[in-house]
Motif scaffolding. Structure first.
Motif, short mmCIF file in Angstrom:
data_model
loop_
_atom_site.label_atom_id
_atom_site.label_comp_id
_atom_site.label_asym_id
_atom_site.label_seq_id
_atom_site.Cartn_x
_atom_site.Cartn_y
_atom_site.Cartn_z
N VAL A 132 -26.49 17.57 -8.77
CA VAL A 132 -25.07 17.80 -9.38
C VAL A 132 -24.26 18.26 -7.86
CG1 VAL A 132 -26.11 17.95 -11.40
CG2 VAL A 132 -25.21 20.09 -10.56
N VAL A 133 -22.83 18.50 -7.92
CA VAL A 133 -21.56 18.49 -7.61
C VAL A 133 -20.75 20.07 -8.12
CG1 VAL A 133 -19.48 18.05 -5.90
CG2 VAL A 133 -21.44 16.82 -5.78
N ILE A 134 -20.30 20.48 -7.82
CA ILE A 134 -19.72 21.63 -8.95
C ILE A 134 -18.81 21.90 -7.90
CG2 ILE A 134 -18.94 23.96 -9.38
CD1 ILE A 134 -21.74 22.99 -10.95
N ILE A 135 -16.87 21.30 -8.44
CA ILE A 135 -15.91 21.22 -8.25
C ILE A 135 -14.75 23.06 -8.29
CG2 ILE A 135 -13.52 20.42 -7.97
CD1 ILE A 135 -14.75 17.96 -8.58
N TYR A 139 -16.67 10.43 -2.12
CA TYR A 139 -16.18 9.93 -2.47
C TYR A 139 -14.84 10.97 -3.30
CZ TYR A 139 -14.46 7.25 -6.88
OH TYR A 139 -13.93 7.31 -8.31
N ILE A 140 -15.11 12.26 -3.59
CA ILE A 140 -13.95 13.53 -4.69
C ILE A 140 -12.78 13.17 -3.48
CG2 ILE A 140 -13.85 15.66 -4.85
CD1 ILE A 140 -17.11 14.87 -6.71
N GLN A 141 -13.85 13.66 -2.13
CA GLN A 141 -13.05 14.07 -0.85
C GLN A 141 -11.70 13.16 -0.83
OE1 GLN A 141 -15.84 15.53 2.13
NE2 GLN A 141 -16.00 17.58 1.21
N GLU A 142 -12.26 12.44 -0.57
CA GLU A 142 -10.93 10.91 -0.16
C GLU A 142 -9.98 10.92 -0.98
OE1 GLU A 142 -13.37 7.11 0.08
OE2 GLU A 142 -15.02 8.40 1.68
N ASN A 143 -10.91 11.09 -2.62
CA ASN A 143 -9.36 10.97 -3.91
C ASN A 143 -8.67 12.18 -4.04
OD1 ASN A 143 -10.29 8.08 -4.98
ND2 ASN A 143 -12.25 8.93 -4.50
N GLY A 184 -19.84 10.93 -14.69
CA GLY A 184 -19.52 11.45 -16.17
C GLY A 184 -19.37 13.54 -15.44
N THR A 185 -18.46 13.38 -15.89
CA THR A 185 -17.56 15.37 -15.38
C THR A 185 -18.22 15.99 -16.58
OG1 THR A 185 -15.60 14.56 -15.62
CG2 THR A 185 -16.42 14.82 -13.57
N VAL A 186 -18.44 16.95 -17.15
CA VAL A 186 -17.87 18.35 -17.88
C VAL A 186 -17.11 19.25 -17.41
CG1 VAL A 186 -19.25 20.44 -19.22
CG2 VAL A 186 -20.58 18.26 -18.14
N ALA A 187 -16.03 19.88 -17.85
CA ALA A 187 -15.04 21.28 -17.37
C ALA A 187 -14.99 22.27 -18.46
CB ALA A 187 -13.82 20.08 -18.34
N GLY A 188 -14.44 23.29 -16.95
CA GLY A 188 -15.00 23.88 -17.75
C GLY A 188 -12.66 24.37 -17.77
N ASP A 189 -13.21 25.84 -17.72
CA ASP A 189 -11.46 26.84 -17.22
C ASP A 189 -11.65 26.18 -16.13
OD1 ASP A 189 -8.92 27.73 -18.09
OD2 ASP A 189 -10.05 29.94 -16.48
N ASP A 190 -12.63 27.01 -15.06
CA ASP A 190 -12.39 26.75 -13.16
C ASP A 190 -12.74 26.34 -13.03
OD1 ASP A 190 -13.26 28.41 -13.35
OD2 ASP A 190 -12.68 30.27 -12.71
N THR A 191 -13.88 25.27 -13.21
CA THR A 191 -15.44 24.79 -12.28
C THR A 191 -15.18 22.71 -13.57
OG1 THR A 191 -16.12 27.09 -12.91
CG2 THR A 191 -17.17 25.09 -12.44
N VAL A 192 -15.82 22.08 -12.41
CA VAL A 192 -16.65 21.38 -13.15
C VAL A 192 -17.12 20.52 -12.73
CG1 VAL A 192 -15.67 18.57 -12.87
CG2 VAL A 192 -13.52 20.22 -12.82
N GLU A 207 -4.69 21.77 -6.60
CA GLU A 207 -5.79 22.13 -7.53
C GLU A 207 -7.29 22.39 -7.32
OE1 GLU A 207 -5.42 19.61 -10.95
OE2 GLU A 207 -3.61 20.97 -11.69
N VAL A 208 -7.93 22.28 -6.65
CA VAL A 208 -9.59 22.34 -5.53
C VAL A 208 -9.61 23.57 -4.85
CG1 VAL A 208 -11.50 21.01 -5.00
CG2 VAL A 208 -9.78 19.99 -6.59
N LEU A 209 -10.08 24.03 -5.48
CA LEU A 209 -10.59 25.06 -4.40
C LEU A 209 -11.96 25.03 -3.52
CD1 LEU A 209 -10.11 28.55 -6.79
CD2 LEU A 209 -7.59 27.10 -4.64
N SER A 210 -13.04 24.39 -4.26
CA SER A 210 -14.39 23.71 -3.25
C SER A 210 -15.35 23.37 -3.35
CB SER A 210 -14.77 25.27 -2.95
OG SER A 210 -15.18 26.04 -4.50
#
Length: 148
Positions: A89-92, A140-144, A116-124, A79-82
């Protein structure tokens, strides 16, 4: 029957049987003498963390202990594109409609460098515990998200 006893029986049933859906679970619980409404069962499953997992034989309901994360990792990874960051901060970026699921996946991790995270429709939006850990958070994100 109280909620704790009912949820214990749900866990036991899922450990002993291959359960494909909540309808099958209701039937198995009734065979064990436990009558439960579908709405109540659905709430119980959410509270104890039951997830629907795809295996070799099709979909089945599993407990979090049986599903240490590899199945979900694989799904979230798709589900992750980039992943991008700046110094704070980091944006997924995710597939449309999957931001909340990806954010929830990372929010539930223990001993995480993510505050923590804050989520939108297609962005975290991923907030690190410390801005000095941005590179560790990305790793950490990439490993998980890897499927192994």
């Amino acid at each position: 029957m109280n909620k704790q006893v009912r949820q214990l029986k749900i866990r036991e049933t899922l450990r002993l049987h291959e359960v494909g859906n909540q309808h099958d679970l209701i039937r198995l619980l009734e065979e064990a003498g436990i009558k439960v409404a579908q709405a109540t069962l659905s709430r119980d499953c959410t509270e104890i963390g039951v997830v629907r997992s795809r295996g070799a034989g099709g979909y089945r309901l599993v407990l979090p202990e049986e599903n240490p994360g590899n199945i979900i990792k694989g799904l979230v990874g798709v589900e992750v594109l980039s992943i991008e960051s700046n110094e704070t901060v980091v944006i997924i970026k995710t597939l449309p409609g999957r931001g909340h699921g990806v954010a929830s996946f990372f929010d539930q991790m223990k001993n995480s460098p993510i505050l923590g995270t804050v989520a939108g429709d297609d962005t975290v939006l991923v907030i690190p515990r410390s801005v000095s850990q941005i590179s560790q958070v990305i790793s950490y994100i990439q490993e998980n998200l890897s499927k192994n």
